[in-house]
Design an enzyme around this catalytic site. Structure first.
Site, PDB file in Angstrom:
ATOM      1  N   ASP A 111       0.876  -1.171   0.000  1.00  0.00           N
ATOM      2  CA  ASP A 111       0.000   0.000   0.000  1.00  0.00           C
ATOM      3  C   ASP A 111       0.922   1.232   0.000  1.00  0.00           C
ATOM      4  O   ASP A 111       2.135   1.106   0.245  1.00  0.00           O
ATOM      5  CB  ASP A 111      -0.851  -0.069   1.283  1.00  0.00           C
ATOM      6  CG  ASP A 111      -1.592   1.223   1.569  1.00  0.00           C
ATOM      7  OD1 ASP A 111      -2.236   1.747   0.638  1.00  0.00           O
ATOM      8  OD2 ASP A 111      -1.513   1.718   2.713  1.00  0.00           O
ATOM      9  N   ASP A 113      -0.030   5.146   1.084  1.00  0.00           N
ATOM     10  CA  ASP A 113      -0.189   6.079   2.210  1.00  0.00           C
ATOM     11  C   ASP A 113      -0.164   5.344   3.543  1.00  0.00           C
ATOM     12  O   ASP A 113      -0.912   4.387   3.753  1.00  0.00           O
ATOM     13  CB  ASP A 113      -1.530   6.827   2.097  1.00  0.00           C
ATOM     14  CG  ASP A 113      -1.542   7.802   0.941  1.00  0.00           C
ATOM     15  OD1 ASP A 113      -1.246   8.974   1.153  1.00  0.00           O
ATOM     16  OD2 ASP A 113      -1.837   7.358  -0.196  1.00  0.00           O
ATOM     17  N   ASP A 303      -1.874  -0.413   5.779  1.00  0.00           N
ATOM     18  CA  ASP A 303      -2.137   0.188   7.085  1.00  0.00           C
ATOM     19  C   ASP A 303      -3.604   0.407   7.420  1.00  0.00           C
ATOM     20  O   ASP A 303      -3.920   0.857   8.509  1.00  0.00           O
ATOM     21  CB  ASP A 303      -1.417   1.533   7.197  1.00  0.00           C
ATOM     22  CG  ASP A 303      -2.103   2.612   6.388  1.00  0.00           C
ATOM     23  OD1 ASP A 303      -2.483   2.336   5.234  1.00  0.00           O
ATOM     24  OD2 ASP A 303      -2.276   3.731   6.914  1.00  0.00           O
TER      25      ASP A 303
HETATM   26 MG   LIG Z   1      -2.781   3.244   3.432  1.00  0.00          MG
END
Ligand SMILES: [Mg+2]
Length: 378
Positions: A111, A113, A303
């Site tokens: 991923d 961000d 995240d």
């Molecule tokens: Mg993310």
């Protein structure tokens, strides 16, 4: 960014708002990212008073996604230690991970961000460090690697700037192979898949409507991610979150073909098609020729809640594993954890180091065998 259930039945929006409306008044949101769904009906009806009922719960949920609030929870240390037992650090478990991957091709999914770059107030300034870029470049030299992001593919590419990677933007709804070509897959490396292209005009329309609707809410940012639209709460005063959610709600009423998901201080609007980061992961594995292979070991690092779709796919396939990037306990299908992007970088570097050493050892062994063969031949 987030969640488990990819496809919501028509009546539901996966607003994984931890804040499940009905119970939040009794239960404060101790576990950010708890996978509670809120129905489309609930979301659209929420918070008419601006702060009460479902609206309040929803705001609690959004607040809970901020680690600063969670850190002040008194019972956190107990929660955290038991959570760490269930989701140990991928750094501490590095040897075990390597052992599990033995004889299999590791494929990396990352991923962007909050995983490769820190979460910052201005989403346009979520830059990754040069050190992280160098690390990911090396990673792609040794393993097939893909970036899987909620962002528009062009945008995430403008941050990462590595032509050797696969990119799955808009939560996997826009997938493209490496522009440099791939040593892992032959043939056309152009756009591989855009399952939601028919929604493009509608997404543009809803983007404009949201821009217009939210223009008087200070700090509100609406981002057009091509196949989805993100409404960022990061720079909005918490007192205004209910108001902003109401504005999103009023636009969503007009678009039953779109669904809503919640990520870290962001609401995302996307087509109601059966597609998410988990499907993107499966699609990429298939594209790489690992559809029905037992000897593949996918590793997905992410995240937030949209990454759960990918973690879940790995768990169900019984292949590889997910790593959740989080400083706080969260309900997750990931097997391991890392605290923040800096730890992700250390983990990726260790993988590269391990692979380099393995290849060197194999090379030395091969050379030694050849020398032995030669000596016997003489
Ligand atoms: Mg993310």
């Amino acid at each position: 960014m987030t969640y488990q259930n990819m496809v919501m039945p028509e009546a539901e929006i996966a607003l994984q708002a931890a804040a499940a409306a009905a119970t939040a008044t009794q239960k404060p949101p101790v576990a950010p990212g708890g996978f509670l769904n809120i129905s489309r009906k609930q979301f659209l009806e929420m918070g008419h008073s601006g702060s009460g009922g479902g609206g309040h719960s929803w705001v609690d949920s959004m607040r809970a996604s901020s680690p600063t609030h969670i850190n002040s929870t008194p019972s956190l240390s107990d929660d955290q230690s038991s959570w760490m037992v269930r989701h140990p650090s991928a750094l501490d478990m590095f040897e075990e991970i390597i052992t599990a991957s033995k004889g299999k091709q590791i494929v990396m999914f990352l991923d962007y961000d909050g995983t490769l770059s820190p979460i910052v107030d201005d989403p346009d300034r979520a830059f990754m460090s040069d050190a992280m870029r160098a690390t990911v470049r090396k990673l792609a030299r040794y393993f097939p690697s893909a970036i899987v992001s909620g962002r528009c593919r062009d945008k995430v590419y403008s941050f990462v700037r590595l032509a050797e990677l696969y990119y799955a933007g808009s939560h996997g709804m826009d997938i493209k192979g490496p522009s440099k070509g791939s040593k892992y897959k032959k043939g056309n490396q152009g756009v591989l898949f855009q399952p939601a292209s028919e929604f493009l005009p509608m997404i543009n329309e809803v983007y404009k409507a949201l821009l217009n609707k939210t223009k008087y809410t200070p700090g509100a940012t609406v981002e057009n991610n091509k196949f989805c639209v993100s409404v960022h709460f990061r720079r909005v005063d918490e007192k205004k979150w209910s108001e902003l959610a109401q504005q999103v709600k009023s636009v969503m009423k007009e678009y039953p073909q779109l669904r809503l998901t919640q990520g870290r201080k962001v609401l995302e609007i996307r087509p109601t098609i059966k597609w998410d980061k988990g499907k993107a992961l499966e699609f990429l594995l298939e594209s790489l020729g690992y559809a029905n292979c037992a000897d593949v070991f996918p590793v997905y690092i992410g995240d937030d809640r949209t990454d759960e779709d990918a973690f879940k796919v790995l768990r169900e396939r019984g292949q590889g594993f997910g790593i959740l990037v989080s400083k706080v306990p969260k309900e997750t299908n990931a097997s391991y954890s890392l605290q923040e992007p800096s730890e992700v970088m250390v983990f990726l570097r260790r993988l590269v180091q391990w692979k380099k050493m393995t290849l060197r050892r194999q090379f030395r062994l091969k050379r030694r065998l050849e020398e032995l063969k030669m000596s016997f031949a003489i």
